[in-house]
Design an enzyme around this catalytic site. Structure first.
Site, PDB file in Angstrom:
ATOM      1  N   HIS A  84      76.514  35.892  77.457  1.00  0.00           N
ATOM      2  CA  HIS A  84      75.206  35.365  77.867  1.00  0.00           C
ATOM      3  C   HIS A  84      75.413  34.462  79.082  1.00  0.00           C
ATOM      4  CE1 HIS A  84      75.628  31.219  76.230  1.00  0.00           C
ATOM      5  NE2 HIS A  84      76.230  31.771  75.199  1.00  0.00           N
ATOM      6  N   ASP A  86      72.901  32.306  80.235  1.00  0.00           N
ATOM      7  CA  ASP A  86      72.153  31.055  80.181  1.00  0.00           C
ATOM      8  C   ASP A  86      73.024  29.949  79.599  1.00  0.00           C
ATOM      9  OD1 ASP A  86      72.032  32.364  77.633  1.00  0.00           O
ATOM     10  OD2 ASP A  86      70.371  31.068  77.035  1.00  0.00           O
ATOM     11  N   ASP A 117      81.152  27.762  77.485  1.00  0.00           N
ATOM     12  CA  ASP A 117      80.077  28.436  76.740  1.00  0.00           C
ATOM     13  C   ASP A 117      79.041  28.984  77.712  1.00  0.00           C
ATOM     14  OD1 ASP A 117      78.345  29.323  74.783  1.00  0.00           O
ATOM     15  OD2 ASP A 117      77.617  27.326  74.276  1.00  0.00           O
ATOM     16  N   GLU A 150      70.781  30.951  74.200  1.00  0.00           N
ATOM     17  CA  GLU A 150      70.707  29.566  73.735  1.00  0.00           C
ATOM     18  C   GLU A 150      69.373  29.239  73.075  1.00  0.00           C
ATOM     19  OE1 GLU A 150      73.133  27.684  73.528  1.00  0.00           O
ATOM     20  OE2 GLU A 150      74.602  28.207  75.057  1.00  0.00           O
ATOM     21  N   GLU A 172      82.133  34.860  73.240  1.00  0.00           N
ATOM     22  CA  GLU A 172      81.916  33.429  73.003  1.00  0.00           C
ATOM     23  C   GLU A 172      83.256  32.682  72.973  1.00  0.00           C
ATOM     24  OE1 GLU A 172      79.282  31.615  72.778  1.00  0.00           O
ATOM     25  OE2 GLU A 172      77.582  32.909  72.298  1.00  0.00           O
TER      26      GLU A 172
END
Length: 391
Positions: A84, A86, A117, A150, A172
């Site tokens: 991800h 964001d 992250d 998120e 992750e």
């Protein structure tokens, strides 16, 4: 196709450069600023000769990324790498000793919001895709870069509606430890209504704070009961009060309050049953005369695959061989987009990446470039094993 093991030429310097560029693209969510980062990823992959596209679903102004390489042979596996783009807001910037969106480099660390992250994972996926493209694979390797992780938005879920695979890796931060299970998360807002009065005559009102303070015994008992629900890899269920809003003035009995719970749950727990548990939990407050409403405001499902699934054993072994990582089964106490792979798309997926989990959402967040390079090597070996036919 070129024979031999898939090779990469990523150095720590190149890893630091790419991660720094990713961090420098401010992709805070909220409010949802992923576009610049998505465009940078597509531009970089295209410069490397890869087929990369912006996907303007589910939100036109917040594009996602899909890139792939490989022949797509039915005799070889298809691997989906997922990250991800964001990141959570940096909070009070006065607390940071570095600019959270500069991507500063110091030694083997890149600093900034999202470094661990999970833009280090995104960088690893980009480098691995490049190596697979340069080598050639019989199966297919796909990189998906999602928005909205998120905030529990349907970024990865939307991408997987059109992207298939035999295996998935959600990149992750785990420091290259393979997690095969992730807890679920539900947020609940409990709204109380009482009756206001002057604080000099509190008996004329119904004080919502008095109600909440008297509610402590019921909450403690519930949390103790949850502690007995345990999973061998991710521990026990949790219910944690995290926010309380109440009161308008020092001398006014508060007649309304909103209490927020963070409820972490196990794969075997059912969200509808948890809804009922929370509603039953606050029933004593209704019995004491308060009007109560309970709203679940956000949900991340729990997800799990067997610790012995092929994707887990392959990545686990290569992580051990490259970086000495423990091969014992492991789980993640937080929630991730693994749930979209396992629960929605039916793709066995692990949670694994080069970031440092303890750095997630912290001030002066950083990620290690040596782990990023190790991650690329592990991914290359995994792709070789799963997506290349043996000759």
């Amino acid at each position: 196709m070129v024979d031999g093991t898939i090779q990469h030429d990523v150095t720590e310097a190149e890893a630091a450069d790419l991660l720094s560029e990713l961090v420098a693209r401010d992709s805070q969510n909220p409010p949802g600023r992923e576009r610049a980062c998505a465009e940078f990823i597509v531009e970089t992959l295209e410069e490397w000769g890869l087929d990369a596209q912006l996907v303007e679903e589910p939100y036109e102004d917040r594009p996602q990324v899909v890139a792939e390489t490989g022949a797509g042979s039915p005799e070889s596996g298809d691997l989906v790498l997922n990250g991800h783009i964001d990141v959570v807001p940096p909070g009070d910037r006065e607390q940071w000793s570095v600019d959270p969106f500069e991507g500063g480099v110091d030694g083997n660390r890149v600093y900034g919001r999202g470094a661990s992250d999970m833009k280090s994972g995104v960088a690893a996926g980009m480098f691995a895709l490049r190596a697979a493209h340069e080598h050639g694979v019989d199966g297919r390797v796909t990189l998906t870069c999602a928005i909205g992780e998120e905030t529990a938005e349907p970024g990865t879920k939307t991408l997987l509606d059109n992207v298939g695979g035999d295996f998935g890796i959600v990149l992750e931060p785990t420091e290259l430890v393979v997690d095969t299970v992730g807890k679920g998360l539900a947020w609940y807002e409990v709204e109380l209504r009482g009756e206001s009065s002057h604080a000099s005559s509190p008996d004329l009102g119904l004080n919502v704070l008095d109600g909440l303070f008297s509610f402590n015994d019921e909450l403690t008992a519930y949390r103790e009961e949850l502690a007995e629900r345990e999973h061998p890899l991710v521990g026990s269920s949790l219910c944690t009060p995290t926010m309380l809003e109440a009161g308008t003035k020092e001398n006014v009995i508060p007649d309304s309050a909103t209490l927020t719970f963070d409820r972490r749950f196990l794969p075997e727990e059912n969200i509808k049953e948890i809804d009922k548990e929370i509603d039953d939990l606050v029933e004593p407050l209704r019995e004491r005369g308060f009007e109560i409403s309970v709203t679940r405001t956000r949900t991340y499902e729990a997800a799990e695959i067997n610790a012995d699934r092929e994707i887990a054993t392959v990545v686990r072994q290569h992580s051990h061989d490259i970086a000495g990582v423990d091969t014992a089964p492991h789980g993640k106490s937080a929630s991730t987009d693994q749930r979209n792979f396992v629960n929605d798309a039916g793709i066995p997926a692990i949670i694994w990446g080069p970031g440092t989990s303890a750095q997630s959402h912290t001030v002066d967040e950083w990620a290690r470039t040596d782990l990023l390079v190790d991650a690329v090597e592990v991914l290359c070996r995994t792709i070789e094993e799963l997506c290349v036919e043996r000759r």
